[in-house]
Design a protein around this motif. Structure first.
Motif, PDB file in Angstrom:
ATOM      1  N   SER A   1      41.162  32.595  40.938  1.00  0.00           N
ATOM      2  CA  SER A   1      41.091  32.286  39.519  1.00  0.00           C
ATOM      3  C   SER A   1      40.030  31.206  39.352  1.00  0.00           C
ATOM      4  CB  SER A   1      42.450  31.756  39.047  1.00  0.00           C
ATOM      5  OG  SER A   1      42.336  31.030  37.843  1.00  0.00           O
TER       6      SER A   1
ATOM      7  N   GLU B   1      37.105  34.575  39.760  1.00  0.00           N
ATOM      8  CA  GLU B   1      37.382  35.793  39.013  1.00  0.00           C
ATOM      9  C   GLU B   1      38.286  35.478  37.827  1.00  0.00           C
ATOM     10  OE1 GLU B   1      37.483  38.759  37.237  1.00  0.00           O
ATOM     11  OE2 GLU B   1      36.541  39.392  39.127  1.00  0.00           O
TER      12      GLU B   1
ATOM     13  N   LYS C   1      39.752  37.373  35.890  1.00  0.00           N
ATOM     14  CA  LYS C   1      40.904  38.274  35.810  1.00  0.00           C
ATOM     15  C   LYS C   1      42.118  37.724  36.567  1.00  0.00           C
ATOM     16  CE  LYS C   1      38.545  42.545  34.818  1.00  0.00           C
ATOM     17  NZ  LYS C   1      38.394  43.962  35.161  1.00  0.00           N
TER      18      LYS C   1
ATOM     19  N   ARG D   1      45.139  43.667  34.797  1.00  0.00           N
ATOM     20  CA  ARG D   1      44.054  42.738  35.178  1.00  0.00           C
ATOM     21  C   ARG D   1      44.058  42.466  36.672  1.00  0.00           C
ATOM     22  NH1 ARG D   1      44.395  37.368  34.182  1.00  0.00           N
ATOM     23  NH2 ARG D   1      46.197  37.349  32.823  1.00  0.00           N
TER      24      ARG D   1
ATOM     25  N   ASP E   1      43.281  45.455  38.910  1.00  0.00           N
ATOM     26  CA  ASP E   1      41.860  45.751  38.976  1.00  0.00           C
ATOM     27  C   ASP E   1      41.197  44.957  40.092  1.00  0.00           C
ATOM     28  OD1 ASP E   1      39.381  46.988  37.900  1.00  0.00           O
ATOM     29  OD2 ASP E   1      38.881  44.893  37.449  1.00  0.00           O
ATOM     30  N   VAL E   2      41.577  43.704  40.243  1.00  0.00           N
ATOM     31  CA  VAL E   2      41.017  42.873  41.319  1.00  0.00           C
ATOM     32  C   VAL E   2      41.501  43.389  42.671  1.00  0.00           C
ATOM     33  CG1 VAL E   2      40.865  40.543  42.285  1.00  0.00           C
ATOM     34  CG2 VAL E   2      40.845  40.869  39.793  1.00  0.00           C
TER      35      VAL E   2
ATOM     36  N   THR F   1      45.829  32.775  42.689  1.00  0.00           N
ATOM     37  CA  THR F   1      46.117  33.008  41.279  1.00  0.00           C
ATOM     38  C   THR F   1      47.225  32.075  40.802  1.00  0.00           C
ATOM     39  OG1 THR F   1      46.519  34.762  39.643  1.00  0.00           O
ATOM     40  CG2 THR F   1      47.688  34.956  41.766  1.00  0.00           C
TER      41      THR F   1
END
Length: 157
Positions: free
Chosen positions: A47, A70, A72, A113, A116-117, A129
């Motif tokens: 993050s 990122e 996301k 979200r 996707d990562v 995260t």
């Protein structure tokens, strides 16, 4: 098969994007460095919030890996305003993953979200995260995970 190590950021002074780690959080970050020192990792994705990047920086420095930030992987926005009933809203959001307050994010959208990562990772990767987003990912893998963490459900043992 790709190995992904999931990390919730270390203890921080608050929820703002620029909230730094506490002293305890800084010690936790050093412990993460030590924990991963002999683990083969080829990529770090974090993050872009300060507390997440700071949590993995000691390991990244020691292993000479760059940190890919990122957006996301940012924490899920449950509400745009502080709420007294946040825990009840959180419970409800795990029972109904399409639930979202106006301007906030549903569990379904936040899960998409982070997935996707995850889908774009290759090789042994550390993802750093936030708690709610991490719980949503784990719930996606095992529906009882978040239920156990947020409230008790007899079906989950």
């Amino acid at each position: 098969m790709t190995t992904i190590y999931l990390i919730r950021h270390c203890s921080a002074t608050g929820q703002a994007p620029d909230a730094p780690l506490t002293e305890a959080g800084e010690r936790q970050a050093l412990a993460l460095r030590d924990f991963f020192q002999d683990v083969p990792v080829t990529r770090i994705i974090s993050s872009d919030y300060e507390r997440a990047v700071a949590s993995i920086t000691p390991f990244a420095t020691a292993s000479e890996l760059s940190i890919e930030t990122e957006p996301k992987l940012r924490e899920r926005t449950l509400s745009l305003e502080p709420r007294e009933d946040w825990l009840e809203l959180l419970r409800h959001s795990f029972q109904d993953n399409s639930f979202a307050l106006p301007g906030a994010e549903s569990g379904q959208d936040a899960t998409a979200r982070i997935l996707d990562v995850v889908d774009r990772t290759d090789g042994p990767t550390i993802l750093v995260t936030h708690g709610n987003l991490l719980a949503l990912l784990l719930q996606h893998v095992d529906n009882c995970y978040s239920v156990k963490r947020v409230w008790s459900d007899p079906a989950c043992g």
